[in-house]
Write an enzyme that holds these catalytic residues in place. Structure first.
Site, short mmCIF file in Angstrom:
data_model
loop_
_atom_site.label_atom_id
_atom_site.label_comp_id
_atom_site.label_asym_id
_atom_site.label_seq_id
_atom_site.Cartn_x
_atom_site.Cartn_y
_atom_site.Cartn_z
N LYS A 91 9.25 -8.84 6.26
CA LYS A 91 8.05 -9.34 8.09
C LYS A 91 8.26 -7.57 8.23
CE LYS A 91 11.59 -11.90 9.17
NZ LYS A 91 12.50 -12.51 8.99
N THR A 92 9.68 -6.13 7.98
CA THR A 92 8.68 -5.30 8.84
C THR A 92 8.70 -4.70 7.65
OG1 THR A 92 10.74 -5.13 9.78
CG2 THR A 92 9.97 -2.96 9.14
N ASP A 136 9.99 -6.46 16.90
CA ASP A 136 10.76 -7.34 15.79
C ASP A 136 11.43 -8.29 16.55
OD1 ASP A 136 12.24 -8.25 13.76
OD2 ASP A 136 13.63 -6.11 13.07
N ARG A 244 15.96 -7.38 0.16
CA ARG A 244 16.44 -6.65 0.57
C ARG A 244 18.39 -7.33 0.11
NH1 ARG A 244 17.59 -7.86 6.76
NH2 ARG A 244 15.25 -6.87 7.23
#
Length: 374
Positions: A91-92, A136, A244
């Protein structure tokens, strides 16, 4: 303060700094992966910079590409964008890509950092025209700030309250057009008025092993790590569908290969390193196995309450619920019932245990954690 140009000589000085309004210029944090940097900086360097480089999530990628290209052709700011999904899926990274594709600066902050309307007003009033504001964990923003954001997103205006009591007056402050990119791991907690103000909503799903292997191949190249296809495939299969986690495991396997091997990330090095770091063949880590072992060995497979289960594994209930439980439920190891958590037949099999005679691992009824049947 507006975003700085990449050619700004002072950009490096602000890379780790926080602006006066609590946000920071995110583009300054992206550095060359080959430099000496901490884990967080290396993660930033591994992020794709353009949509064409973003692997996986084809539906969201194609939809977002259409939204951004249409905005470019109209020479207008795109609609506000909401990205939802579990942690670690990109998302980031997509927020950074939105700014890069629009060739606009990006301002980054988070919902927990905005606890008062004044905090948000300070950020909004300093935005430049066309700037991207990345929020965020937007669902954790204070209610007063949410209500201010409604007006800012729809009318590009905020009302600044001057004075207190009966003498207080509201001064409207016009804002230049900008784009909000919100990210949330729990979209259901967003109030409907805020959710409806986003023109595009994209949900990110877990990645398959093929996409994760492609991500790891790119990361290995950026990190100058020599790796074999079977070694990267081994890591991808234990990464819980999350880029991640995949990149983090790659760095740990690289460390192991450099210290105990020939410096090559192959299948043998990956298996030995991940065993050392308590990541088994299905991606379960120490906490995951601790939860399953507590259920099966101490509570006969359950059902057992969440708080009792958390005490048994020595963790907070929130940690068990938000970190371990989603993956265990998704993979079919754990069942959520109205009476508590229970181990499935797959959990007993994975631990190499036999369920007590006369009992059977539950499958239904399932619930959503709020006592409602799914």
């Amino acid at each position: 303060m507006t975003g700085r140009s990449p050619d700004d000589p002072f950009l490096g000085e602000r890379a780790e700094g926080v602006l006066d309004d609590g946000s920071y210029e995110a583009t300054a944090r992206v550095v060359d992966a080959g430099s000496d940097a901490d884990e967080r900086t290396v993660e930033a360097a591994l992020r794709p910079r353009r949509l064409a480089e973003f692997p996986g999530q084809p539906r969201v990628r194609d939809q977002l590409s259409l939204v951004l290209e249409a905005a470019r052709r109209r020479d207008a700011v795109p609609d506000h964008i909401l990205l939802s999904g579990p942690p670690g899926l990109g998302k980031t990274t997509l927020a950074m890509i939105v700014a890069a594709e629009l060739e606009r600066p990006i301002r980054v902050t988070s919902g927990p950092a905005i606890q008062h309307a004044g905090d948000l007003a300070a950020i909004l009033s300093s935005l430049a025209e066309g700037e991207v504001l990345f929020l965020d964990e937007i669902h954790r923003m204070a209610r007063a700030a949410e209500e201010m954001l409604y007006l800012a997103m729809e009318d590009f205006r905020v009302d600044v309250i001057v004075g207190k009591g009966p003498g207080a007056t509201a001064i409207p402050l016009e804002l230049p057009p900008f784009t909000v990119v919100g990210a949330t791991t729990r979209s259901g907690l967003l109030p409907a008025p805020l959710r409806d103000r986003f023109g595009f909503t994209g949900h990110l799903d877990y990645y398959n092993a093929v996409d994760l292997a492609a991500i790891l191949t790119r990361s290995a190249r950026l990190l100058a790590v020599e790796a074999t296809d079977d070694g990267l495939a081994e890591i991808a299969g234990r990464s819980r569908g999350t880029p991640r986690i995949a990149n983090r495991l790659l760095r740990r396997v690289r460390d192991y290969a450099q210290v105990h091997g020939q410096g090559v990330v192959d299948r043998a090095a990956a298996q030995a390193a991940l065993e050392l770091f308590d990541v088994d063949g299905l991606g379960l880590d120490r906490l995951d196995r601790g939860v399953l072992e507590a259920l099966c060995k101490r509570f006969g497979g359950g059902p057992v309450g969440l708080s009792t289960l958390a005490v048994a594994v020595g963790e907070e209930a929130d940690t068990v619920e938000t970190v371990a439980e989603p993956y265990l439920v998704r993979e079919g190891f754990l069942v959520r019932t109205p009476r508590g958590r229970a181990a499935s037949a797959l959990a007993w099999e994975h631990l190499g245990l036999t369920p007590p005679s006369g009992t059977s691992a539950p499958t239904l009824p399932l619930d959503d954690g709020e006592g409602r049947f799914g």
